[in-house]
Design an enzyme around this catalytic site. Structure first.
Site, PDB file in Angstrom:
ATOM      1  N   ARG A 136      50.636  49.934  34.517  1.00 27.55           N
ATOM      2  CA  ARG A 136      49.505  48.975  34.537  1.00 27.55           C
ATOM      3  C   ARG A 136      49.852  47.989  33.459  1.00 27.55           C
ATOM      4  O   ARG A 136      51.138  47.779  33.426  1.00 27.55           O
ATOM      5  CB  ARG A 136      48.123  49.636  33.380  1.00 27.55           C
ATOM      6  CG  ARG A 136      48.786  50.481  32.814  1.00 27.55           C
ATOM      7  CD  ARG A 136      47.286  50.223  31.657  1.00 27.55           C
ATOM      8  NE  ARG A 136      48.115  49.523  30.159  1.00 27.55           N
ATOM      9  CZ  ARG A 136      48.427  48.705  29.805  1.00 27.55           C
ATOM     10  NH1 ARG A 136      49.746  49.661  30.520  1.00 27.55           N
ATOM     11  NH2 ARG A 136      48.413  47.957  29.178  1.00 27.55           N
ATOM     12  N   GLY A 137      49.274  46.761  33.316  1.00 24.79           N
ATOM     13  CA  GLY A 137      49.790  45.967  32.660  1.00 24.79           C
ATOM     14  C   GLY A 137      50.181  44.552  32.874  1.00 24.79           C
ATOM     15  O   GLY A 137      50.957  44.992  34.458  1.00 24.79           O
ATOM     16  N   GLN A 163      44.549  51.781  25.503  1.00 28.29           N
ATOM     17  CA  GLN A 163      45.423  51.218  26.105  1.00 28.29           C
ATOM     18  C   GLN A 163      46.684  51.586  24.174  1.00 28.29           C
ATOM     19  O   GLN A 163      47.555  51.511  24.338  1.00 28.29           O
ATOM     20  CB  GLN A 163      45.993  50.438  26.563  1.00 28.29           C
ATOM     21  CG  GLN A 163      45.485  50.458  27.599  1.00 28.29           C
ATOM     22  CD  GLN A 163      44.034  50.145  28.603  1.00 28.29           C
ATOM     23  OE1 GLN A 163      43.385  50.257  27.070  1.00 28.29           O
ATOM     24  NE2 GLN A 163      44.256  49.316  29.500  1.00 28.29           N
ATOM     25  N   ASP A 210      46.236  38.529  31.292  1.00 28.95           N
ATOM     26  CA  ASP A 210      45.879  38.894  32.109  1.00 28.95           C
ATOM     27  C   ASP A 210      46.037  37.781  33.327  1.00 28.95           C
ATOM     28  O   ASP A 210      46.467  37.322  34.453  1.00 28.95           O
ATOM     29  CB  ASP A 210      45.295  39.963  32.497  1.00 28.95           C
ATOM     30  CG  ASP A 210      45.223  40.816  31.944  1.00 28.95           C
ATOM     31  OD1 ASP A 210      45.222  41.281  30.147  1.00 28.95           O
ATOM     32  OD2 ASP A 210      46.084  41.601  32.332  1.00 28.95           O
TER      33      ASP A 210
HETATM   34  C1  MRU Z   1      50.707  42.162  29.515  1.00 21.58           C
HETATM   35  S1  MRU Z   1      49.370  42.371  29.951  1.00 21.58           S
HETATM   36  C2  MRU Z   1      48.253  41.522  29.505  1.00 21.58           C
HETATM   37  C3  MRU Z   1      47.379  43.195  28.354  1.00 21.58           C
HETATM   38  O1  MRU Z   1      47.085  42.846  26.597  1.00 21.58           O
HETATM   39  C4  MRU Z   1      46.265  43.541  28.704  1.00 21.58           C
HETATM   40  O2  MRU Z   1      44.977  43.163  29.192  1.00 21.58           O
HETATM   41  C5  MRU Z   1      46.928  44.695  29.941  1.00 21.58           C
HETATM   42  O3  MRU Z   1      47.247  44.919  29.043  1.00 21.58           O
HETATM   43  C6  MRU Z   1      46.299  44.355  30.881  1.00 21.58           C
HETATM   44  O4  MRU Z   1      44.981  45.851  30.793  1.00 21.58           O
HETATM   45  P1  MRU Z   1      45.445  47.240  31.998  1.00 21.58           P
HETATM   46  O5  MRU Z   1      44.088  47.004  32.262  1.00 21.58           O
HETATM   47  O6  MRU Z   1      45.834  48.105  30.936  1.00 21.58           O
HETATM   48  O7  MRU Z   1      46.212  46.789  32.963  1.00 21.58           O
END
Ligand code: MRU
Length: 366
Positions: free
Chosen positions: A52-53, A201, A242
């Site tokens: 994820r991320g 997370q 994101d």
């Molecule tokens: C570097 S990715 C951006 C993050 O700050 C964050 O929003 C993220 O980890 C995304 O969330 P996720 O839903 O865990 O995939």
């Protein structure tokens, strides 16, 4: 980054062509890796958040295409794999960016060449992610140094939300890249890590990776940040993204907006680490135009952790019968609350003119 002194990335190609990943579901309790052997397995890994991320989702999708081309390299197979991978998660724009980029490069090639080419392109995209994050961190380091100079003789307190660490990318992280580089440069700092409900997370990933690197940090509940800011205990916020719009609105993990409001009210600089693949110049108004993923009710009603006997367990915390169906995964922080965007090209003001000056038009950006 380092785990017990050993250098790791989050995703890699195995000698037999399978794709290796760190399975984030087991962290922080166990470090487990998985082998993904087909595009369908990559879809599951993205959808169910083994990986994820935003940047890592893009990298995984690129390898998903490579695995798809290994199975069948026709135009139809390329289109189908792109469509299936794109449907896994809607919000982070890096997914679409990676798929567009690879399919644009693969399409003119003869089907017979696509298999090998797709692996090379995926590896190239991953290496680029590492370079982008390293350079973005370098620009963030300058900000941290300047902030530390404003508070001589005491540690600098930085607040971050969710996991925008190396686990969310191929390496370095986005928000954490600057933090790691500042720590390695000997700046005395401490990180407030928001736990980041519902999936935690911050608690399970950011706290873990900062700890592996020896960065001083404290885990706090999501609601503590505003209070700490009111009491002068936060000097700087750095979060990930994101998707960032052409106007500088920032879509990031749910709860980011509330932190930005609190930072604004307390004159705490609020920076967003934004690698260029996270910039979506096709959208302007983040609030109206970005699709926000609504995640499973179980994320609210249940929590996961480790039991005394070492088993990973998920237990219910909400009463049966209470609705938990509203679970937006992300929110949008309007550009006016963002002090600056930390990018691999430098720190950019969060407004249309500055973004256009640094990144150009949608066509140039591609
Ligand atoms: C570097 S990715 C951006 C993050 O700050 C964050 O929003 C993220 O980890 C995304 O969330 P996720 O839903 O865990 O995939």
């Amino acid at each position: 980054m380092l785990i017990n002194g050993e250098a790791w990335r989050t995703i890699w190609r195995e000698p037999d062509g399978a794709v290796g990943v760190i399975d984030q579901r087991a962290l922080p309790h166990y470090l487990e890796t998985r082998r993904l052997c087909s595009c369908a397995e990559v879809e599951v890994a993205i959808r169910d958040m083994w990986v994820r991320g935003a940047p890592l989702i893009g990298a995984a999708a690129a390898y998903g295409l490579a695995l798809a081309m290994r199975e069948e390299a026709s135009d139809a197979a390329l289109d189908e794999a792109c469509a299936r991978l794109l449907a896994t998660r809607p919000t982070a724009v890096n997914l679409r960016w990676a798929l567009d980029r690879l399919s644009r490069q693969l399409r003119p090639a003869p089907a017979a060449d696509r298999r090998q080419m797709a692996y090379l392109l995926a590896a190239e995209l991953c290496n680029e992610d590492v370079a982008i994050n390293q350079s973005l961190g370098h620009h963030g380091l300058a900000l941290i140094k300047a902030a530390a100079a404003r508070h001589p003789g005491r540690r600098l307190n930085i607040l971050t939300h969710c996991n925008a660490g190396w686990l969310a990318t191929v390496d370095w992280g986005t928000a954490t890249s600057a933090i790691y580089q500042a720590f390695d440069a000997g700046i005395e700092l401490h990180v407030w890590v928001d736990e980041t409900r519902p999936r935690n997370q911050g608690a399970s990933l950011t706290a873990w990776e900062l700890g592996r690197h020896g960065v001083p940090h404290s885990l706090i509940v999501d609601n503590a940040g505003g209070h700490l800011m009111q009491h002068g205990q936060v000097d700087l916020c750095i979060v990930g993204a994101d998707r960032v719009t052409a106007h500088g609105d920032v879509c990031n993990k749910i709860g980011t907006y509330l932190k930005a409001l609190a930072a604004h009210d307390n004159d705490v600089p609020f920076y967003v680490a934004m690698p260029s693949p996270t910039l979506d110049l096709t959208v302007s108004d983040g609030l109206r135009e970005i699709t926000i993923e609504n995640r499973s009710a179980d994320e609210i009603a249940m929590v996961s952790g480790i039991a005394a006997d070492g088993r990973l367990e998920t237990v219910r915390i909400a009463p049966h019968g209470s609705s938990c169906s509203t679970n937006p995964g992300f929110d949008v922080t309007p550009a006016r609350l963002v002090t600056g965007l930390i990018t691999e090209r430098g720190v950019c003001a969060a407004n249309p003119a500055a973004i256009a000056a640094m990144f150009g038009t949608p066509e140039k950006h591609r």
